[in-house]
Design a protein around this motif. Structure first.
Motif, PDB file in Angstrom:
ATOM      1  N   MET A 110       0.821  -1.205   0.000  1.00 45.14           N
ATOM      2  CA  MET A 110       0.000   0.000   0.000  1.00 45.14           C
ATOM      3  C   MET A 110       0.855   1.255   0.000  1.00 45.14           C
ATOM      4  O   MET A 110       0.549   2.231  -0.688  1.00 45.14           O
ATOM      5  CB  MET A 110      -0.952  -0.021   1.193  1.00 45.14           C
TER       6      MET A 110
ATOM      7  N   SER B  65      -7.925  -0.177  -3.999  1.00 43.57           N
ATOM      8  CA  SER B  65      -8.373  -1.208  -3.064  1.00 43.57           C
ATOM      9  C   SER B  65      -9.670  -1.817  -3.594  1.00 43.57           C
ATOM     10  O   SER B  65     -10.648  -1.106  -3.797  1.00 43.57           O
ATOM     11  CB  SER B  65      -8.611  -0.593  -1.676  1.00 43.57           C
TER      12      SER B  65
ATOM     13  N   ARG C  69      -4.398  -3.370  -2.646  1.00 41.00           N
ATOM     14  CA  ARG C  69      -5.054  -4.149  -1.590  1.00 41.00           C
ATOM     15  C   ARG C  69      -6.202  -4.942  -2.192  1.00 41.00           C
ATOM     16  O   ARG C  69      -7.023  -4.395  -2.929  1.00 41.00           O
ATOM     17  CB  ARG C  69      -5.591  -3.226  -0.498  1.00 41.00           C
TER      18      ARG C  69
ATOM     19  N   SER D  43      -9.308  -7.425  -0.980  1.00 43.13           N
ATOM     20  CA  SER D  43     -10.102  -7.970   0.110  1.00 43.13           C
ATOM     21  C   SER D  43     -11.059  -9.014  -0.464  1.00 43.13           C
ATOM     22  O   SER D  43     -11.595  -8.831  -1.561  1.00 43.13           O
ATOM     23  CB  SER D  43     -10.888  -6.848   0.792  1.00 43.13           C
TER      24      SER D  43
ATOM     25  N   PHE E  49      -1.581  -6.545  -0.551  1.00 40.39           N
ATOM     26  CA  PHE E  49      -2.029  -6.706   0.821  1.00 40.39           C
ATOM     27  C   PHE E  49      -3.372  -7.426   0.751  1.00 40.39           C
ATOM     28  O   PHE E  49      -4.278  -7.007   0.027  1.00 40.39           O
ATOM     29  CB  PHE E  49      -2.192  -5.338   1.503  1.00 40.39           C
ATOM     30  N   THR E  50      -3.519  -8.513   1.502  1.00 43.71           N
ATOM     31  CA  THR E  50      -4.717  -9.336   1.397  1.00 43.71           C
ATOM     32  C   THR E  50      -5.477  -9.374   2.719  1.00 43.71           C
ATOM     33  O   THR E  50      -4.884  -9.471   3.791  1.00 43.71           O
ATOM     34  CB  THR E  50      -4.366 -10.779   0.995  1.00 43.71           C
ATOM     35  N   SER E  51      -6.795  -9.317   2.615  1.00 37.00           N
ATOM     36  CA  SER E  51      -7.631  -9.487   3.802  1.00 37.00           C
ATOM     37  C   SER E  51      -8.812 -10.386   3.450  1.00 37.00           C
ATOM     38  O   SER E  51      -9.210 -10.491   2.283  1.00 37.00           O
ATOM     39  CB  SER E  51      -8.125  -8.138   4.331  1.00 37.00           C
TER      40      SER E  51
ATOM     41  N   ASP F 171      -2.897 -11.306   5.143  1.00 36.04           N
ATOM     42  CA  ASP F 171      -2.366 -10.264   6.015  1.00 36.04           C
ATOM     43  C   ASP F 171      -3.330  -9.901   7.137  1.00 36.04           C
ATOM     44  O   ASP F 171      -2.899  -9.578   8.240  1.00 36.04           O
ATOM     45  CB  ASP F 171      -2.051  -8.996   5.197  1.00 36.04           C
TER      46      ASP F 171
END
Length: 342
Positions: A13, A33, A78, A80, A105-107, A127
């Motif tokens: 990010m 994102s 990012r 998600s 970046f992973t959620s 993450d």
């Protein structure tokens, strides 16, 4: 916990921040994102959620991975993943691994039921884990209609934390569990996670229908005040002050017109339709990435011109962050880098 490994997780990010700044300076859209809703199917039937009723066409693993490739090349930092329940898809882990392989970046948003089964695969791939919790055991299992779900959520939190994955919870508040806020914060302090709270909608895909009727202005104002006090006391309230200010003015939560959803963040639905957010997904004819390409779909999708805003905490926090609210930016990095302690 040493924050260096977690700080490294925020690098994708940070590295894309210059591109984001350039896009903001010129008023250009950038898919920084993106939330990928892999399925509307779910193994639960929660009282406040009508998402499983919308289950239908879903893209294949290859199509979701292709969408990730397109959007990553265009500046996505990012990714998600949400549902329904993501982990009921047999290929969900492969899709998450693909996103991580692109340096994102992973959620993951999950009800927690299947996390223990897949924790080894999620470690190193994920993450941040966000799990739903509806209060103490009696309240949670009643809302979820699934005995044992409370225990699985806490086990998911424990396992994720042991693997170095940042953890947060979301508690959706309806008339059945308005009393659980302090109980959830006590759990957050005991188990080391950040706690989000957000009001339940009458229809998960139509914010025009409003909130649960029990959540009137006085209730929302009191909720915002109590969470603000708890935050000031150092309790693990995930919401930033800006979100709490908007919550306290409900049931109108700002305005959809200036919202950054559809400008710097957005949502890919299970069938490939690209929308600003799921709450406005029925308000216009939105493009499908399988037909026109996912970057083009993001850049060309219509943006709401007005509306009552929304009370969805991840959307509101994203809007504040992309609006350069310093308190929201600070809170976001705190959630990633610091584990709450009692």
């Amino acid at each position: 916990m040493n924050i260096v490994p977690r700080a490294r997780k925020a690098l994708p990010m940070l590295k894309s921040a210059l591109a984001l700044g350039a896009a903001r300076a010129t008023g250009r859209r950038l898919p920084y994102s993106i939330t990928f809703i892999l399925t509307h199917r779910c193994n639960f039937q929660c009282d406040y959620c009508d998402i499983p009723a919308a289950a239908g066409s879903e893209m294949s693993e290859a199509e979701f991975c292709g969408a990730i490739d397109e959007l990553a090349a265009a500046g996505m930092a990012r990714a998600s993943f949400s549902g329904g329940e993501v982990l009921i898809r047999p290929d969900a882990l492969a899709i998450l691994r693909h996103a991580k392989s692109r340096g994102l970046f992973t959620s993951l948003n999950s009800n927690g039921w299947l996390v223990e089964r897949h924790i080894d695969a999620l470690a190193g791939t994920l993450d941040m884990l966000v799990v739903s919790i509806d209060g103490p055991e009696t309240s949670h299992d009643l809302v979820r209609k699934k005995r044992g779900s409370y225990g699985r959520v806490l086990r998911a939190v424990e396992l994720a934390r042991s693997r170095g994955i940042a953890v947060a919870t979301i508690t959706v508040l309806s008339k059945s569990n308005l009393h659980v806020v302090d109980d959830v914060l006590a759990l957050a302090e005991k188990h080391g996670f950040w706690a989000y709270f957000q009001p339940a909608y009458a229809d998960c895909f139509d914010h025009g229908r409003g909130l649960d009727p029990a959540l009137g202005p006085d209730v929302l104002a009191a909720l915002a005040r109590d969470l603000g006090h708890a935050r000031a006391e150092g309790r693990p309230v995930a919401a930033s002050p800006g979100f709490l200010e908007r919550l306290g003015k409900g049931p109108a939560f700002g305005d959809c017109g200036p919202c950054h959803a559809g400008r710097y963040f957005g949502t890919v639905m299970p069938d490939g339709t690209v929308v600003p957010c799921h709450l406005v997904s029925q308000e216009a004819k939105y493009p499908n990435g399988r037909e026109v390409g996912f970057v083009r779909a993001f850049l060309e999708m219509p943006h709401p011109t007005s509306g009552p805003g929304c009370a969805i905490s991840p959307y509101q926090e994203s809007d504040l962050i992309f609006g350069l609210d310093a308190r929201a930016i600070r809170a976001a990095f705190e959630r990633i880098l610091r584990t709450p302690r009692a």
